[in-house]
Design a protein around this motif. Sequence first.
Motif, PDB file in Angstrom:
ATOM      1  N   MET A 159     -75.899  33.600  19.970  1.00 16.24           N
ATOM      2  CA  MET A 159     -76.065  33.385  21.001  1.00 16.24           C
ATOM      3  C   MET A 159     -77.342  34.506  21.919  1.00 16.24           C
ATOM      4  N   SER A 163     -78.512  32.660  24.876  1.00 15.41           N
ATOM      5  CA  SER A 163     -77.913  32.481  26.205  1.00 15.41           C
ATOM      6  C   SER A 163     -79.615  33.153  27.129  1.00 15.41           C
ATOM      7  N   SER A 165     -77.274  34.614  29.864  1.00 14.14           N
ATOM      8  CA  SER A 165     -76.660  35.613  30.637  1.00 14.14           C
ATOM      9  C   SER A 165     -77.499  36.573  30.905  1.00 14.14           C
ATOM     10  N   GLU A 169     -71.445  41.366  29.622  1.00 19.03           N
ATOM     11  CA  GLU A 169     -69.944  41.460  28.706  1.00 19.03           C
ATOM     12  C   GLU A 169     -70.528  40.487  27.427  1.00 19.03           C
ATOM     13  N   SER A 170     -71.645  40.411  28.149  1.00 15.76           N
ATOM     14  CA  SER A 170     -72.240  38.810  27.411  1.00 15.76           C
ATOM     15  C   SER A 170     -73.087  39.836  26.083  1.00 15.76           C
ATOM     16  N   ARG A 173     -71.005  41.390  23.929  1.00 15.78           N
ATOM     17  CA  ARG A 173     -70.340  40.701  23.039  1.00 15.78           C
ATOM     18  C   ARG A 173     -71.371  40.960  21.648  1.00 15.78           C
ATOM     19  N   LYS A 174     -72.466  39.568  22.079  1.00 17.49           N
ATOM     20  CA  LYS A 174     -73.967  39.524  21.269  1.00 17.49           C
ATOM     21  C   LYS A 174     -74.174  40.889  20.192  1.00 17.49           C
TER      22      LYS A 174
END
Length: 327
Positions: A159, A163, A165, A169-170, A173-174
């Motif tokens: 990720m 990613s 992003s 949020e991302s 999460r990562k």
Amino acid sequence: QDLNRMSLNIIDSITNGIQGSGEYAGGPTQLTHPLLKSIGTYYFEMKGKRIRPTVLLLLARAITSNDCPSEPISESQLKLAQVVEMLHTASLVHDDVIDGADTRREMASVNCAYSNKLAILCGNFLTARTIVLLSTLRNHHVTELVSNIISDLVDGELMQIKSNSTSFESYIRKTYLKTASLFANGCRSIAVLSGADANMTNMATEFGKNLGLAFQIIDDLLDVTGSSESLGKPASVDMSLGLATAPVLFALEEYPDLEVLINRKFSESGDVDIANQLVLKSNAIEKTKSLAIEYCNKSIEFLMKLPQSQSRDLLITLTQSKVIRFD
Ligand code: FPP
Ligand code: MG
Ligand code: MG
């Protein structure tokens, strides 16, 4: 002191296990190639900070509200602490290949001292030996939890690489996948091995998760503010690797132009310098510290729900001092 000795014993057991000498719960290793012994034990030479085993052993005591520091921790919990430290180390060996890092724990990284090829094999070997040790627990529930850590580590790393992003949020999460899952599932396993009830098991998991998030956010902060001498590994590398972590994501809130640089993974010349300057000019450092402290406080909130004991209070002190380790 007692814990320091115990965590050092954990490293010695790992080293002895890999070298096939002494008492090794995973059974004697019958290695054909001598290199496996030297690369397999290489990252354990400097002993590391041993945060993970120390936290797990303290939690084991705190869960049973055991105030007596000499009271033994169960054999299976000691093995679990070894499992977690070995897995963490295996992931660092692979991480240093992916990040092209040349130092770790104040030494040349495995990939640098040997080669990328040998480092990949070393990480695979350490993961395999971890599973052998894990299997000796004969506990399917813990096997499932630890296996989830392994897939989360890979998922998180992927990720991170793929990613672009800019959402928090991302990022969180990562961060959960690459770092906090090991703390969360490690703490959960300790509770399971204690025979704790569902409520206590969930509390232990939440404690580990929040502690892991705080720990990685500080790691990301130290990448910006720390020096390679103080860290024993390369500093200021995240952006050069194309990664946008908390400091630059906070800076983006004040300087929207950063979005272009983040999206192209700081690939054009001067990008990293510009982004670094904006991070330092903005309130990003303070905001990153606050975010880490927020998770740290959440993890302590869960500890406060445990009955008061010397171990619980030590765990609180450790969480505050070792995790929030500003340079
Ligand atoms: C350090 O992060 C690395 C991790 C937390 C996990 C990396 C996971 C993998 C490479 C997957 C491989 C997994 C196994 C089981 C072999 P960092 O690079 O941000 O920290 P650093 O500054 O310490 O290098
Ligand atoms: Mg790295
Ligand atoms: Mg990395």
